[in-house]
Design a protein around this motif. Structure first.
Motif, PDB file in Angstrom:
ATOM      1  N   LEU A  57       0.827  -1.205   0.000  1.00  0.00           N
ATOM      2  CA  LEU A  57       0.000   0.000   0.000  1.00  0.00           C
ATOM      3  C   LEU A  57       0.863   1.257   0.000  1.00  0.00           C
ATOM      4  O   LEU A  57       0.567   2.225  -0.705  1.00  0.00           O
ATOM      5  N   THR A  58       1.939   1.240   0.764  1.00  0.00           N
ATOM      6  CA  THR A  58       2.843   2.393   0.811  1.00  0.00           C
ATOM      7  C   THR A  58       3.418   2.681  -0.568  1.00  0.00           C
ATOM      8  O   THR A  58       3.443   3.820  -1.021  1.00  0.00           O
ATOM      9  N   PHE A  59       3.858   1.621  -1.246  1.00  0.00           N
ATOM     10  CA  PHE A  59       4.435   1.825  -2.574  1.00  0.00           C
ATOM     11  C   PHE A  59       3.373   2.227  -3.587  1.00  0.00           C
ATOM     12  O   PHE A  59       3.648   3.035  -4.473  1.00  0.00           O
ATOM     13  N   ALA A  60       2.178   1.707  -3.463  1.00  0.00           N
ATOM     14  CA  ALA A  60       1.096   2.104  -4.372  1.00  0.00           C
ATOM     15  C   ALA A  60       0.789   3.592  -4.202  1.00  0.00           C
ATOM     16  O   ALA A  60       0.625   4.318  -5.189  1.00  0.00           O
ATOM     17  N   ILE A  61       0.733   4.045  -2.961  1.00  0.00           N
ATOM     18  CA  ILE A  61       0.465   5.465  -2.691  1.00  0.00           C
ATOM     19  C   ILE A  61       1.596   6.334  -3.230  1.00  0.00           C
ATOM     20  O   ILE A  61       1.359   7.376  -3.844  1.00  0.00           O
ATOM     21  N   LEU A  62       2.843   5.908  -3.031  1.00  0.00           N
ATOM     22  CA  LEU A  62       3.981   6.677  -3.533  1.00  0.00           C
ATOM     23  C   LEU A  62       3.984   6.743  -5.059  1.00  0.00           C
ATOM     24  O   LEU A  62       4.279   7.790  -5.647  1.00  0.00           O
ATOM     25  N   ILE A  63       3.618   5.650  -5.708  1.00  0.00           N
ATOM     26  CA  ILE A  63       3.568   5.639  -7.169  1.00  0.00           C
ATOM     27  C   ILE A  63       2.479   6.579  -7.676  1.00  0.00           C
ATOM     28  O   ILE A  63       2.695   7.375  -8.592  1.00  0.00           O
ATOM     29  N   VAL A  64       1.297   6.510  -7.065  1.00  0.00           N
ATOM     30  CA  VAL A  64       0.200   7.401  -7.473  1.00  0.00           C
ATOM     31  C   VAL A  64       0.590   8.855  -7.234  1.00  0.00           C
ATOM     32  O   VAL A  64       0.350   9.721  -8.083  1.00  0.00           O
ATOM     33  N   PHE A  65       1.212   9.132  -6.105  1.00  0.00           N
ATOM     34  CA  PHE A  65       1.656  10.485  -5.792  1.00  0.00           C
ATOM     35  C   PHE A  65       2.646  10.985  -6.839  1.00  0.00           C
ATOM     36  O   PHE A  65       2.542  12.118  -7.320  1.00  0.00           O
ATOM     37  N   GLY A  66       3.588  10.142  -7.224  1.00  0.00           N
ATOM     38  CA  GLY A  66       4.573  10.523  -8.234  1.00  0.00           C
ATOM     39  C   GLY A  66       3.935  10.800  -9.583  1.00  0.00           C
ATOM     40  O   GLY A  66       4.271  11.784 -10.251  1.00  0.00           O
ATOM     41  N   VAL A  67       3.001   9.939  -9.991  1.00  0.00           N
ATOM     42  CA  VAL A  67       2.327  10.133 -11.285  1.00  0.00           C
ATOM     43  C   VAL A  67       1.519  11.430 -11.280  1.00  0.00           C
ATOM     44  O   VAL A  67       1.548  12.193 -12.247  1.00  0.00           O
ATOM     45  N   THR A  83       2.087  14.645 -13.806  1.00  0.00           N
ATOM     46  CA  THR A  83       1.036  15.118 -14.714  1.00  0.00           C
ATOM     47  C   THR A  83       0.613  16.547 -14.387  1.00  0.00           C
ATOM     48  O   THR A  83       0.387  17.349 -15.294  1.00  0.00           O
ATOM     49  N   GLU A  84       0.506  16.866 -13.126  1.00  0.00           N
ATOM     50  CA  GLU A  84       0.134  18.230 -12.749  1.00  0.00           C
ATOM     51  C   GLU A  84       1.239  19.218 -13.114  1.00  0.00           C
ATOM     52  O   GLU A  84       0.958  20.339 -13.548  1.00  0.00           O
ATOM     53  N   GLY A  85       2.479  18.811 -12.939  1.00  0.00           N
ATOM     54  CA  GLY A  85       3.596  19.676 -13.316  1.00  0.00           C
ATOM     55  C   GLY A  85       3.602  19.956 -14.803  1.00  0.00           C
ATOM     56  O   GLY A  85       3.803  21.100 -15.235  1.00  0.00           O
ATOM     57  N   ILE A  86       3.378  18.928 -15.608  1.00  0.00           N
ATOM     58  CA  ILE A  86       3.332  19.117 -17.054  1.00  0.00           C
ATOM     59  C   ILE A  86       2.152  20.001 -17.437  1.00  0.00           C
ATOM     60  O   ILE A  86       2.270  20.892 -18.286  1.00  0.00           O
ATOM     61  N   LYS A  87       1.000  19.772 -16.777  1.00  0.00           N
ATOM     62  CA  LYS A  87      -0.186  20.585 -17.090  1.00  0.00           C
ATOM     63  C   LYS A  87       0.071  22.058 -16.791  1.00  0.00           C
ATOM     64  O   LYS A  87      -0.211  22.931 -17.629  1.00  0.00           O
ATOM     65  N   LEU A  88       0.626  22.341 -15.624  1.00  0.00           N
ATOM     66  CA  LEU A  88       0.886  23.739 -15.265  1.00  0.00           C
ATOM     67  C   LEU A  88       1.950  24.354 -16.169  1.00  0.00           C
ATOM     68  O   LEU A  88       1.862  25.534 -16.524  1.00  0.00           O
ATOM     69  N   TRP A  89       2.937  23.567 -16.553  1.00  0.00           N
ATOM     70  CA  TRP A  89       3.971  24.059 -17.456  1.00  0.00           C
ATOM     71  C   TRP A  89       3.370  24.399 -18.818  1.00  0.00           C
ATOM     72  O   TRP A  89       3.689  25.431 -19.402  1.00  0.00           O
ATOM     73  N   LEU A  90       2.502  23.529 -19.322  1.00  0.00           N
ATOM     74  CA  LEU A  90       1.872  23.797 -20.618  1.00  0.00           C
ATOM     75  C   LEU A  90       0.946  25.010 -20.563  1.00  0.00           C
ATOM     76  O   LEU A  90       0.816  25.742 -21.546  1.00  0.00           O
TER      77      LEU A  90
END
Length: 92
Positions: free
Chosen positions: A35-45, A49-56
């Motif tokens: 669960l910890t790794f699943a949460i970390l993976i979702v957080f990273g994704v 995606t939000e960083g790319i969206k704001l950059w665009l």
């Protein structure tokens, strides 16, 4: 020459043992805390995606014409999909 072969064999054996030890320890850690790794993976994704969206959205062309961003994304997906199909045919 014989000493070099013996040294290479010892290095290969040591490397194999290290890979086995670290592989077992890593596997146990992931199995213990899925669960910890699943949460970390979702957080990273989400962060990426939000960083790319704001950059665009800082680019005036995309900010003023969001449909161009949609068309650009579709174009990228079409190109990568056709490239994947071509590479898959080459592999077979």
């Amino acid at each position: 020459m014989n000493n070099e072969v013996d040294l290479l064999r010892k290095v290969e054996e040591l490397t194999a043992k290290l890979n086995q030890v670290f592989g077992e320890k890593g596997r146990h850690f992931f199995v213990r805390y899925p669960l910890t790794f699943a949460i970390l993976i979702v957080f990273g994704v989400v962060m990426v995606t939000e960083g790319i969206k704001l950059w665009l959205l800082e680019i005036p062309f995309f900010k003023d014409k969001p449909y161009m961003m949609l068309l650009g994304g579709l174009l990228v997906l079409i190109i990568t999909g056709s490239l994947y199909k071509k590479l898959r045919k080459i592999k077979e």
